[in-house]
Design a protein around this motif. Structure first.
Motif, PDB file in Angstrom:
ATOM      1  N   GLN A 197       0.971  -1.105   0.198  1.00  0.00           N
ATOM      2  CA  GLN A 197       0.064   0.046   0.053  1.00  0.00           C
ATOM      3  C   GLN A 197       0.691   1.215   0.034  1.00  0.00           C
ATOM      4  O   GLN A 197       2.080   1.233   0.439  1.00  0.00           O
ATOM      5  N   ALA A 198       0.076   2.394  -0.407  1.00  0.00           N
ATOM      6  CA  ALA A 198       1.013   3.734  -0.602  1.00  0.00           C
ATOM      7  C   ALA A 198       1.749   4.051   0.833  1.00  0.00           C
ATOM      8  O   ALA A 198       0.735   3.744   1.798  1.00  0.00           O
ATOM      9  N   GLY A 199       2.911   4.367   1.183  1.00  0.00           N
ATOM     10  CA  GLY A 199       3.353   4.804   2.233  1.00  0.00           C
ATOM     11  C   GLY A 199       4.109   3.516   2.732  1.00  0.00           C
ATOM     12  O   GLY A 199       4.881   3.759   3.621  1.00  0.00           O
ATOM     13  N   GLY A 200       4.237   2.409   2.097  1.00  0.00           N
ATOM     14  CA  GLY A 200       4.845   1.127   2.411  1.00  0.00           C
ATOM     15  C   GLY A 200       6.143   1.187   2.098  1.00  0.00           C
ATOM     16  O   GLY A 200       6.608   2.030   1.498  1.00  0.00           O
ATOM     17  N   SER A 201       6.939  -0.012   2.318  1.00  0.00           N
ATOM     18  CA  SER A 201       8.341  -0.339   1.908  1.00  0.00           C
ATOM     19  C   SER A 201       8.400  -1.529   1.182  1.00  0.00           C
ATOM     20  O   SER A 201       7.712  -2.392   1.550  1.00  0.00           O
ATOM     21  N   LEU A 202       9.381  -1.672   0.551  1.00  0.00           N
ATOM     22  CA  LEU A 202       9.793  -2.794  -0.164  1.00  0.00           C
ATOM     23  C   LEU A 202      11.597  -2.751  -0.311  1.00  0.00           C
ATOM     24  O   LEU A 202      11.949  -1.784  -0.439  1.00  0.00           O
ATOM     25  N   LYS A 203      12.030  -4.028  -0.231  1.00  0.00           N
ATOM     26  CA  LYS A 203      13.629  -3.949  -0.695  1.00  0.00           C
ATOM     27  C   LYS A 203      13.697  -4.847  -1.702  1.00  0.00           C
ATOM     28  O   LYS A 203      13.438  -6.239  -1.557  1.00  0.00           O
ATOM     29  N   LEU A 204      14.319  -4.444  -2.906  1.00  0.00           N
ATOM     30  CA  LEU A 204      14.867  -5.213  -3.991  1.00  0.00           C
ATOM     31  C   LEU A 204      16.250  -5.875  -3.781  1.00  0.00           C
ATOM     32  O   LEU A 204      16.823  -5.112  -3.380  1.00  0.00           O
ATOM     33  N   SER A 205      16.480  -7.016  -4.387  1.00  0.00           N
ATOM     34  CA  SER A 205      17.727  -7.484  -3.992  1.00  0.00           C
ATOM     35  C   SER A 205      18.104  -7.974  -5.696  1.00  0.00           C
ATOM     36  O   SER A 205      17.176  -8.305  -6.645  1.00  0.00           O
ATOM     37  N   CYS A 206      19.468  -7.837  -5.953  1.00  0.00           N
ATOM     38  CA  CYS A 206      19.774  -8.449  -7.475  1.00  0.00           C
ATOM     39  C   CYS A 206      21.128  -9.107  -7.284  1.00  0.00           C
ATOM     40  O   CYS A 206      22.182  -8.461  -6.764  1.00  0.00           O
ATOM     41  N   ILE A 207      21.099 -10.499  -7.654  1.00  0.00           N
ATOM     42  CA  ILE A 207      22.424 -11.127  -7.437  1.00  0.00           C
ATOM     43  C   ILE A 207      23.217 -11.268  -8.861  1.00  0.00           C
ATOM     44  O   ILE A 207      22.472 -11.431  -9.579  1.00  0.00           O
ATOM     45  N   VAL A 208      24.543 -10.856  -8.493  1.00  0.00           N
ATOM     46  CA  VAL A 208      25.181 -10.482  -9.730  1.00  0.00           C
ATOM     47  C   VAL A 208      26.295 -11.580  -9.819  1.00  0.00           C
ATOM     48  O   VAL A 208      27.191 -11.892  -8.934  1.00  0.00           O
ATOM     49  N   SER A 209      26.301 -12.112 -10.818  1.00  0.00           N
ATOM     50  CA  SER A 209      27.201 -13.211 -11.252  1.00  0.00           C
ATOM     51  C   SER A 209      28.058 -13.299 -12.623  1.00  0.00           C
ATOM     52  O   SER A 209      27.592 -12.429 -13.501  1.00  0.00           O
ATOM     53  N   GLY A 210      29.085 -13.854 -12.683  1.00  0.00           N
ATOM     54  CA  GLY A 210      29.710 -14.078 -13.884  1.00  0.00           C
ATOM     55  C   GLY A 210      30.528 -12.632 -14.182  1.00  0.00           C
ATOM     56  O   GLY A 210      30.688 -12.308 -15.513  1.00  0.00           O
TER      57      GLY A 210
END
Length: 127
Positions: free
Chosen positions: A13-26
């Motif tokens: 919902q608006a006002g909330g939070s999320l955390k995105l992650s990205c695993i990088v290899s190679g």
């Protein structure tokens, strides 16, 4: 060949939070700079945040003060912490990698500066 795999998207919902992650290899012998981009339906892909060649962080104006990009080098993991999310932040979020020899403060938020892309993770913010 650099490979990137995003995770952490979802609905909030608006006002909330999320955390995105990205695993990088190679990794190759050349160091890669990393960034986050997003693309909303019927809109062009836009830069959100990036880590440039000298280690500085650059943010797009709409996300300044709300989003934080970070790199856990030991884990080869790029993160994007997103706070105070708004409906306008709804989009497919991509992480990207490109050569630090060419990515700088000027072009860090331009998709053309990056060679490698993940598949994307969806973020949906409801108002």
């Amino acid at each position: 060949q650099v490979q990137l795999v995003e995770s952490g998207g979802g609905s909030v919902q608006a006002g909330g939070s999320l955390k995105l992650s990205c695993i990088v290899s190679g990794y190759t012998n050349s160091r890669n700079c990393l960034g986050w981009f997003r693309q909303a339906p019927e809109k062009e892909r836009e830069g959100v945040a990036a880590i440039v060649s000298d280690g500085d962080r650059r943010y797009a104006d709409p996300v300044k003060g709300r989003f934080t990009i970070s790199l856990e080098e030991v884990k080869n993991k790029l993160n994007l912490e997103m706070n105070s999310l708004q409906a306008e932040d709804t989009a497919l979020y991509y992480c990207a990698a490109g050569p630090c020899t060419t990515i700088n403060w000027v072009n860090a938020l331009r998709s053309t500066a990056y060679n490698f892309w993940g598949q994307g993770t969806q973020v949906t913010v409801s108002s």
